[in-house]
Design an enzyme around this catalytic site. Structure first.
Site, short mmCIF file in Angstrom:
data_model
loop_
_atom_site.label_atom_id
_atom_site.label_comp_id
_atom_site.label_asym_id
_atom_site.label_seq_id
_atom_site.Cartn_x
_atom_site.Cartn_y
_atom_site.Cartn_z
N SER A 258 8.25 -5.25 7.98
CA SER A 258 9.21 -3.99 8.39
C SER A 258 10.00 -3.57 7.18
O SER A 258 9.70 -3.93 5.87
CB SER A 258 10.24 -4.61 9.18
OG SER A 258 11.15 -5.36 8.63
N LYS A 259 10.62 -2.52 7.31
CA LYS A 259 11.17 -1.86 6.44
C LYS A 259 12.48 -2.59 5.57
O LYS A 259 12.65 -2.40 4.33
CB LYS A 259 12.20 -0.39 6.90
CG LYS A 259 11.14 0.45 7.42
CD LYS A 259 11.72 1.92 7.03
CE LYS A 259 10.78 3.17 7.68
NZ LYS A 259 9.40 3.31 7.03
#
Ligand code: GLU
Length: 491
Positions: A258-259
């Site tokens: 994920s980010k």
């Protein structure tokens, strides 16, 4: 081409929702579809799934196209190139979705619903209390068109729901085998929103049929959508394309990427100075292996080696260190022109004074930084060259450690070196190296004691290319001016 021949053609698509930059997972889906299309002489379609119109859609479409092209991917049909099955943006295909909804309503496969969000929540609450399934409970009798009209007049949100068949569904997946999804996990889902637009499910299915997609290869996050899509296809009388769901991409800790794990957008890697041929190679390895421990490949080689059998069943791992190592090696092997073009591309994405450099200077900088990991590292190491000689900002820690410590031993070294440098006629890296080494020997100190004070005086920090290159790049006048400025700013 006859209709049946056309039907048999191998057609795949990448269907991004334009919500921002292209991320690694999307790029991988695009790549695997492209590889299969090229390998089998099929067609690779780019379709923009912009049924959720937000303000930045136009910009996002441009970004996705640009990122795909940067990676070296081209599409046979889609935005910017056209094709026989366009338009390729869902926002321009409303008529098709309306017709499909009409058909489903007319044939009793869909119905109107108009609960408010609060009512839906209350229904769920009741089901929870009664320990019943939380699925949307199909009303009995079903609302009529007149009921829907009345609800609309009352300002209620009127949607259309698809009647999910009352049976377990089996997704025949080319990678995972048959995946059974129980009927309890499936409900009558919305196909037309209260604003009159189609949902993702409807538009996706209508377009796969209209664009004659023969294989849907997409991320595993869509696996639970596929039974809905199969049921819609049945109700609409469409053929089923084949389906294959790609493994999820995990970080090195085994959690979904994920980010939070840092950059996951393709553009971020471009702006950080990775080579596109390295990125695409690396992306290919996220869940695919050609076998025999082969890792380094060009796009053409990937086309040659790719097959579905090589796609893993388990989750792929994103290894940032390995990407760095790939890039370092590729940069070390690349020729002058390739590096120059790569560096220019990097500079076009960043605001840095290094962008002013002409090609000869850039080539010299790239050479001076040999062994670098990314173009960003070259940029960072060489910015010193593009600030005014009197505008250097000295890193206080480096000044303390290298110049001021030991009653200013570093400053004393600068004072000693200045006349020797001023007297040097050939100001290229080799004579500079000889001078500094002889000085170190004569003083009975290591080269670092000579090099580091110079580095801090000339660049303000303790990071730069080799000190010999650093001095040669600056030239005599600027080197002397910087030494003077450093000595004058001494506290
Ligand atoms: N628009 C979907 C997404 O961005 C693609 C779904 C599909 O490939 O079928 O995830």
């Amino acid at each position: 081409m006859s209709d049946s021949a056309d039907n048999q053609a191998f057609r795949v698509r990448f269907a991004p929702s334009p919500t921002g930059y292209l991320h690694l997972g999307g790029a991988r889906t695009a790549l695997f579809n492209l590889l299969l299309a090229r390998k089998r002489g099929g067609t690779f379609v780019l379709r923009i799934e912009d049924t959720d119109r937000s303000r930045h859609v136009e910009e996002a479409i441009g970004k996705i196209c640009e990122d795909l092209r940067w990676l070296g991917m081209t599409w046979d049909e889609g935005p910017e190139v056209g094709g026989d099955f366009g338009p390729y943006r869902q926002s321009e295909r409303a008529g098709l979705y309306d017709a499909a909804v009409r058909k489903l309503l007319d044939e009793g496969n869909a119905y109107h619903a108009f609960e408010t969000p609060e009512e839906l929540e209350a229904m769920r609450e009741q089901a929870r209390a009664a320990k019943r399934s939380l699925r949307y409970a199909r009303p009995d009798p079903l609302p009529t068109e007149a009921d829907a009209e009345k609800a609309r007049a009352e300002g209620r949100p009127v949607v259309v729901r698809f009647m999910m068949p009352d049976k377990d569904m089996v997704v025949p997946d080319r990678l995972l085998g048959d995946v059974r999804i129980g009927k309890d996990e499936l409900e009558d889902f919305i196909i037309l929103k209260s604003d009159g637009g189609p949902t993702f499910h409807l538009a996706n299915v209508v377009d796969d049929a209209a664009m004659r997609i023969s294989l849907v290869l997409r991320g595993q996050e869509h696996l639970m959508n596929t039974p809905k899509h199969l049921a819609l296809q049945e109700a609409l009388g469409y053929p089923h394309p084949e389906y294959a769901h790609l493994p999820l991409i995990f970080n090195m800790q085994g959690k979904k990427l994920s980010k939070r794990d840092g950059d996951v957008d393709v553009h971020a890697f471009r702006a950080a100075g990775y080579l596109p041929e390295v990125m695409i190679n690396f992306i290919a390895l996220l869940g695919w292996s050609p076998g025999k421990d082969r890792e380094k490949m060009t796009l053409d080689e990937m086309i040659d080696l790719f097959d579905m059998e090589g796609i893993g069943r388990s989750n792929a791992k994103f290894d940032r260190d390995k990407l760095g190592a790939f890039n370092t090696q590729a940069a070390a092997e690349a020729g002058r022109d390739r590096l120059l073009a790569g560096m220019r591309d990097y500079l076009s994405c960043n605001e840095t004074p290094v962008a002013q450099a002409d090609d000869d200077t850039l080539t010299a900088l790239l050479k001076a930084c040999e062994g670098f990991r990314t173009f960003h590292d070259v940029d960072e190491k060489c910015r010193f060259l593009f600030v005014a000689d009197t505008g250097i900002e000295y890193d206080p820690q480096s000044v303390q450690k290298v110049l001021a410590k030991g009653s200013g031993a570093g400053y004393a070294m600068l004072i000693d070196l200045r006349p020797a440098l001023a007297a040097l006629e050939d100001f290229s890296a080799e004579p500079i190296e000889r001078l500094l080494k002889t000085t170190a020997e004569a003083k009975g100190v290591g080269l670092g004691k000579v090099a580091q004070p110079l580095r801090v005086a000339l660049t303000g920090s303790s990071i730069s290319p080799s000190i010999f290159d650093t001095i040669a790049l600056l030239g005599k006048d600027r080197t002397l001016a910087r030494i003077d400025h450093c000595l004058a700013s001494r506290e």
